[in-house]
Design a protein around this motif. Structure first.
Motif, mmCIF file in Angstrom:
data_model
loop_
_atom_site.group_PDB
_atom_site.id
_atom_site.type_symbol
_atom_site.label_atom_id
_atom_site.label_comp_id
_atom_site.label_asym_id
_atom_site.label_seq_id
_atom_site.Cartn_x
_atom_site.Cartn_y
_atom_site.Cartn_z
ATOM 1 N N HIS A 110 0.825 -1.217 0.000
ATOM 2 C CA HIS A 110 0.000 0.000 0.000
ATOM 3 C C HIS A 110 0.864 1.274 0.000
ATOM 4 O O HIS A 110 0.538 2.272 -0.654
ATOM 5 C CB HIS A 110 -0.908 -0.025 1.233
ATOM 6 N N HIS A 114 1.013 4.513 -2.610
ATOM 7 C CA HIS A 114 0.997 5.957 -2.323
ATOM 8 C C HIS A 114 2.194 6.642 -2.974
ATOM 9 O O HIS A 114 2.073 7.712 -3.564
ATOM 10 C CB HIS A 114 1.044 6.198 -0.817
ATOM 11 N N SER A 135 0.172 9.679 5.856
ATOM 12 C CA SER A 135 -1.205 9.179 5.775
ATOM 13 C C SER A 135 -1.769 9.019 7.179
ATOM 14 O O SER A 135 -1.199 9.519 8.158
ATOM 15 C CB SER A 135 -1.217 7.857 5.011
ATOM 16 N N ASP A 304 -6.747 7.140 -0.209
ATOM 17 C CA ASP A 304 -6.665 5.786 -0.759
ATOM 18 C C ASP A 304 -7.463 5.625 -2.052
ATOM 19 O O ASP A 304 -8.606 6.061 -2.150
ATOM 20 C CB ASP A 304 -7.150 4.784 0.291
HETATM 21 ZN ZN ZN Z 1 -3.325 4.936 2.404
#
Ligand code: ZN
Ligand code: KG4
Length: 356
Positions: A110, A114, A135, A304
């Motif tokens: 993840h 980003h 984040s 996201d």
């Molecule tokens: Zn995220």
């Protein structure tokens, strides 16, 4: 290369289709409203909602794009870090598609998603660059010497920058999620009304600590309200929000400036939900005027989404890295880069000419 992206690591259900690295369609279903009454993400609720939403979101993507899944070159799915129950929903969905249509499966970190998100709307800078990932769950600073190689030079010791906003907003009664709420409330406030701590850690120039900031906001609210005898006025709330926002943003930009100077790399990528913050984006403009090139995704790609997951897979396959098989696992913790050992210095370049 056509890549389908699937993202379900936290409270956004997302699918996207990329063709040649360009976004054909990106759909995001945010569960914010469902978690709002609880003041934070409820993992079990989030996983169940992904289960209900993902199939229909995928169907919507197929209708909008006329996608034939058998024509895909890869299916990219977030396999960590994140909430395990949530990750498993996306992973199993992606595995089923991969198996049914004979399409290779690629697990994406993840955080790498980003870090790639900045390239969705504009090209990447010429390497090397400094990357700040901010984040709700992570706050880390990296030196990226070439695409796909992330060397972490700093990180938060406690709360992430997004958490600092979320917890601060809770104390101020601004609701959830805190980041956008503080951003909005701060517009009417005086950011110099209160001096909050700068999240610095002695002898660790790239690390941060936001726990003291949260406590400082809490104490200030107690002072102002006589220990809860009255509620904050609108202008006090706005001043507190603006001062909190300033403290977080300056803590982040000071780390960026320090890394730019130390490593002689005058190009910076800022990604993650907090990169949507208007004050941080203004500060990036100030850095630009000092000769530091700043790359931030448009706000929709800061939070996201699945397009960034598909793009990370597209880039990795493009570099000749292999796809994974159906044994791919989900991991609540999945480090992107090992913290640099003190004896493995990053080659320091000449100092950039940065104006003050
Ligand atoms: Zn995220
Ligand atoms: O990247 P993201 O969508 O999810 C994670 O991977 O964590 O980031 C969510 C975080 C939340 O903490 C939210 O409060 C913060 O990003 N955020 C903001 C803004 N928009 C979202 N923080 C400050 N200002 C904003 N405008």
């Amino acid at each position: 290369m056509r890549v389908l992206g699937v993202e379900t690591s936290c409270d956004e259900t997302a699918v996207a289709l990329l063709d040649g690295g360009r976004v054909v369609e990106s759909l995001v279903y945010s569960q914010l409203r469902e978690h709002e009454p609880y003041g934070g993400v409820v993992p079990e609720l989030a996983a169940r909602r992904h289960l209900e939403t993902l199939p229909s979101l995928y169907r919507e993507l197929k209708i909008r794009t006329g996608l034939d899944p058998a024509s895909l070159d890869a299916i990219a799915v977030t396999n960590g870090p994140g909430l395990l129950g949530c990750l498993l929903v996306g992973l199993n969905f992606a595995k089923a598609l991969s198996f049914a249509h004979g399409v290779p499966l690629v697990g994406v970190n993840h955080l790498e998603g980003h870090l790639c998100s900045v390239e969705l709307a504009q090209g990447a800078p010429e390497p090397p660059w400094i990357a700040l990932l901010v984040s709700g769950g992570h706050t880390s600073l990296y030196v990226v010497e070439k695409p796909g190689v992330y060397r972490q030079i700093g990180a938060t010791r406690d709360d992430a920058a997004g958490e600092a906003f979320d917890k601060g907003a809770k104390i101020l009664g601004l609701g959830y999620p805190g980041g956008p709420a503080v951003d909005r409330a701060a517009r009417a406030g005086n950011e110099k009304a209160y001096a909050f701590p700068g999240a610095f850690i002695r002898d660790s120039p790239y690390d941060l600590s936001f726990s003291g900031l949260k406590t400082a906001v809490l104490y200030k609210v107690r002072d102002l309200t006589g220990g809860g005898k009255r509620t904050l006025t609108e202008s006090e709330t706005a001043d507190l929000a603006a001062s909190l926002q300033r403290a977080v943003v300056l803590a982040l930009t000071r780390r960026i400036e320090r890394a730019v100077e130390d490593f002689g790399i005058p190009a910076v990528v800022v990604v993650g939900g907090v990169a949507a913050n208007s004050r941080l984006r203004r500060e990036a403009g100030r850095l630009e005027s000092r000769g530091i090139r700043c790359f931030l995704p448009p706000p929709a790609y800061c939070t996201d989404n699945a397009a960034m997951i598909a793009l990370a897979a597209h880039a990795r396959l493009g570099r000749g890295e292999p796809a994974q098989g159906l044994t791919l696992g989900a991991h609540a913790r999945l480090p992107l880069a090992d913290r640099m050992a003190a004896d493995s210095p990053i080659p320091r370049r000449r100092k950039p000419r940065v104006g003050r």
